[in-house]
Design an enzyme around this catalytic site. Structure first.
Site, PDB file in Angstrom:
ATOM      1  N   GLY A 188     -19.800  71.009 -44.674  1.00 46.18           N
ATOM      2  CA  GLY A 188     -19.600  72.433 -44.453  1.00 46.18           C
ATOM      3  C   GLY A 188     -19.829  73.249 -45.707  1.00 46.18           C
ATOM      4  N   GLU A 210     -14.308  63.510 -40.469  1.00 47.92           N
ATOM      5  CA  GLU A 210     -13.250  62.854 -41.261  1.00 47.92           C
ATOM      6  C   GLU A 210     -12.828  61.523 -40.646  1.00 47.92           C
ATOM      7  OE1 GLU A 210     -13.164  64.178 -43.975  1.00 47.92           O
ATOM      8  OE2 GLU A 210     -14.078  66.054 -43.361  1.00 47.92           O
TER       9      GLU A 210
END
Length: 719
Positions: free
Chosen positions: A211, A456
């Site tokens: 990101g 994640e």
């Protein structure tokens, strides 16, 4: 913490507590708003009491409300009579521009007003990595604190915390994601210049997905393989400046860009990055754990898992965040179900239409989903507390709690994100066709929470990590050693569920050891006893854990093939363990509350969670509760009756249970989920503002370009 219930006299809690008013709109009463008002009057407790419990007290609620109010005012979203810009003709660049506006407003509000409310979530309750500024607070700063030296923290933290630099965390590559050890980007030490050379040696080593790296961040922590004198020391962390602070141009040797439209997260620039022999100072390797001297001497980390400290932290953040995203979806679906009338009652014989919420199939889904949102919330509190304890221990050099915390965060992340993702989608389906509209707010919530199941750590990978940890514990027990007291139930289970149990027998027919236990003895309302509920979940977890362990360890296949052979049973065992932990924490947190109407509701909600998980046809692997005969058919029938009774008790509380999360109308961004219940008028008002409709209205009600170029020629043609 203990929450003392304020005495309410019908006035707004905002006036009682000197809080800014919210959700208050001067909408003329209509049938839908009246139905919503009546539903709120039926609750047995005031939702504000539960709001304080969810957020940690009245002071925090006041701070949060003020922060949301400021950001929504600054971004022009307080007026919910206007169609949100994201529901107009917004292209890729406009979506990013809106994300920049929201992200800047939230980030600067935190700095100006000295709060951390938007460090982990955006003002729309998406994880803050959805903001171009959010990686700074959710990953960049935490990584510096966890992995940097004192000198590095002193240098970089003030810059990041004040907004002088905008950070990111750059790990995932085109060819590698959850398998961190496979990262290909290299950081090769040049001992003559005391520099690391950051390089992308292959196409698959292109950083892809992180990101904010497309166009937002100035600096990023890059995960790359540490190479010293041709020796590969594996992935380590490096601070790399991506863009010039003066003009935003990429620095020499770095190629950056956006990866394009996604299902969600379009307010930020998930990007790609390639490095062509980019040089950084040796001192820009984060050396709080592992380090490299000027001479090139490598000192490895004192604990192999310390490099994953950031991921452990972020997973704890994710668990809490998805509780709120699931609650958002349920709030919208609940409010719409209250004001939407459909059909003549369950048997079709009523004289007037019934609200959706009056159908058992509807409030069964809404309330069981609500119970899951609170289950995630309370589990996240335990996860947060365990992580805080770990950090305190690590500050003294004690890293012994890291494996337990790594496993807890991994398991809860896997369970919570799948539960929230599946639940948000079901909430969307509860709203019928309107839930398919972007203006319902639900498609965006579903899409954004779905992403959490992947980033994640992909969930099926995480389940296997939980399984490995549990099996290592059993290996320790086999050696006659003790294990972490937090897993006492596994140690206790060793005597009852392993092949050493006096209940174990070998069957020649399948050449396996079988452990036969007495069935559950509970009857009737005994199933509402938290100890009985926990015993059922404990029995299932231990049976699956020791069963999978025995099958794996006794396999004649090579280890890798044996693991693959038994993988689904390992995942089932890991999931059963985490569901035991979740129920255990749900019980712990609700039992500690002082007696009140709110506690009664939460206790009933906990029982609904525990019992409906056993009987819900949509529950994952529910058969594992009964396949060994531990629960009988008559007991299942009793549990279903109790679930029905709990649903009837909780149905009047459904509005308060969703109002308590304290979502603003702007944060829900839903025409059908407004707090006042004014779904139809809001939906039509927003629909008329859609640019295509506005344009056609100006042309007398015709979409002129489409009619003239395509439809009219067909109508006039001789086919």
């Amino acid at each position: 913490m203990e929450i003392v219930s304020p005495k309410f006299d019908g006035r707004s809690p905002s006036r009682i507590m000197n809080l800014p008013e919210r959700h208050l709109v001067n909408t003329p009463s209509n049938k839908q708003t009246i139905m919503m008002d009546e539903a709120r009057k039926a609750t047995s407790f005031h939702s504000y009491e539960l709001t304080c419990l969810i957020h940690g007290g009245a002071d925090i609620v006041e701070q949060r409300r003020a922060a949301f109010n400021r950001v929504e005012r600054r971004t022009g979203t307080l007026d919910t009579s206007k169609l949100p810009r994201s529901y107009g003709n917004m292209d890729r660049e406009q979506a990013y521009d809106e994300g920049l506006e929201w992200g800047k407003a939230a980030f600067e509000d935190g700095i100006t007003n000295k709060h951390t409310i938007f460090h982990n979530i955006t003002p729309r309750y998406v994880l803050s990595n959805a903001s171009p500024f959010g990686l700074t607070t959710v990953m960049f700063i935490p990584t510096l604190r966890l992995q940097g030296t004192a000198e590095q923290r002193a240098k970089w933290l003030p810059l990041a915390e004040s907004g002088k630099i905008n950070g990111a965390y750059c790990q995932t590559e085109l060819g590698h994601g959850s398998f961190v050890r496979g990262i290909e980007t290299t950081a090769t030490l040049d001992t003559e210049t005391e520099e690391f050379v950051i390089h992308s040696p292959t196409l698959s080593s292109t950083k892809f997905w992180p990101g904010a790296i497309g166009f937002s961040c100035t600096h990023s922590i890059v995960v790359a393989r540490l190479i010293i004198r041709n020796k590969d020391h594996g992935p380590h962390l490096f601070m790399v400046q991506f863009r010039s602070l003066s003009d935003g141009l990429p620095l020499p040797g770095i190629d950056l860009g956006d990866i394009g439209l996604k299902m969600s997260y379009n307010g930020t620039c998930n990007g790609y990055a390639t490095f062509k022999s980019v040089r950084i100072p040796r001192s820009d390797m984060l050396m709080g754990n592992a380090s490299v001297s000027p001479e090139g001497e490598y000192k490895k980390s004192p604990h192999a898992k310390l490099s994953y400290a950031t991921l452990v932290y972020v997973r704890t953040v994710i668990v809490r965040a998805v509780a709120f995203q699931l609650a958002q979806a349920i709030t919208i679906a609940t409010r719409y179900s209250i004001v939407r009338e459909q059909g003549l009652g369950p048997n079709g014989l009523a004289t007037t239409e019934s609200a959706l919420v009056d159908y058992k199939s509807q409030y069964y889904r809404l309330l069981t989903l609500t119970s899951k949102s609170y289950a995630i919330l309370f589990a996240s509190r335990t996860c947060d507390a365990e992580y805080a304890t770990l950090r305190t221990q690590q500050d003294t050099g004690n890293h012994g709690g890291l494996p337990y915390n790594h496993t807890l965060a991994a398991g809860l992340k896997a369970w919570a994100t799948q539960t929230a993702s599946d639940g948000a989608e079901d909430a969307r389906k509860c709203c019928g066709g309107q839930g398919y509209l972007m203006t319902s707010g639900l498609p965006e919530i579903v899409a954004s929470v779905t992403a959490t199941a992947t980033f994640e750590g992909e969930n099926y990978v995480l389940w296997q990590q939980v399984g490995r940890y549990l099996f290592k514990l059993i290996d320790t027990l086999v050696e006659g050693k003790s294990i972490d007291p937090k897993l006492k139930y596994v140690a206790d289970g060793w005597a009852l569920f392993s092949w050493t149990s006096p209940l174990a027998t070998w069957r020649a027919s399948d050449d396996c050891v079988h452990v036969i236990h007495e069935p559950c003895s509970a009857r009737g309302e005994q199933f509402l006893d938290p100890n009985v509920q926990l015993s059922i979940y404990r029995h299932r977890a231990l049976r699956l854990i020791f069963g999978a362990y025995t099958a794996l360890r006794s396999s004649s296949l090579p280890p890798a093939e044996a693991w693959n052979e038994h993988m689904m049973n390992i995942i089932s065992a890991a999931r059963a363990h985490i569901e035991f932990v979740v129920l255990q924490e749900f019980i712990s947190h609700t039992s500690a509350l002082p007696s009140s109407s709110m506690k009664t509701v939460l206790v009933n909600l906990r029982s609904l969670f525990a019992l409906s998980t056993i009987t819900n046809p949509a529950s994952i692997n529910a058969i594992s509760f009964v396949e060994d005969g531990y629960l009988s058919l008559s007991q299942l029938s009793t549990i279903r009756d109790l679930v029905n009774s709990l649903l009837d008790k909780l149905k009047p509380e459904i509005v308060a249970l969703t109002d308590a999360w304290d979502f603003t109308d702007a944060s829900l961004c839903s025409a059908i989920g407004m707090k006042d219940g004014n779904a139809y008028e809001t939906l039509m008002n927003w629909t008329r503002q859609i640019p295509m409709n506005v344009k056609a209205k100006k042309d007398g009600g015709v979409y002129k370009s489409g009619w003239d170029e395509w439809i009219d020629p067909v109508l006039r043609a001789r086919l």
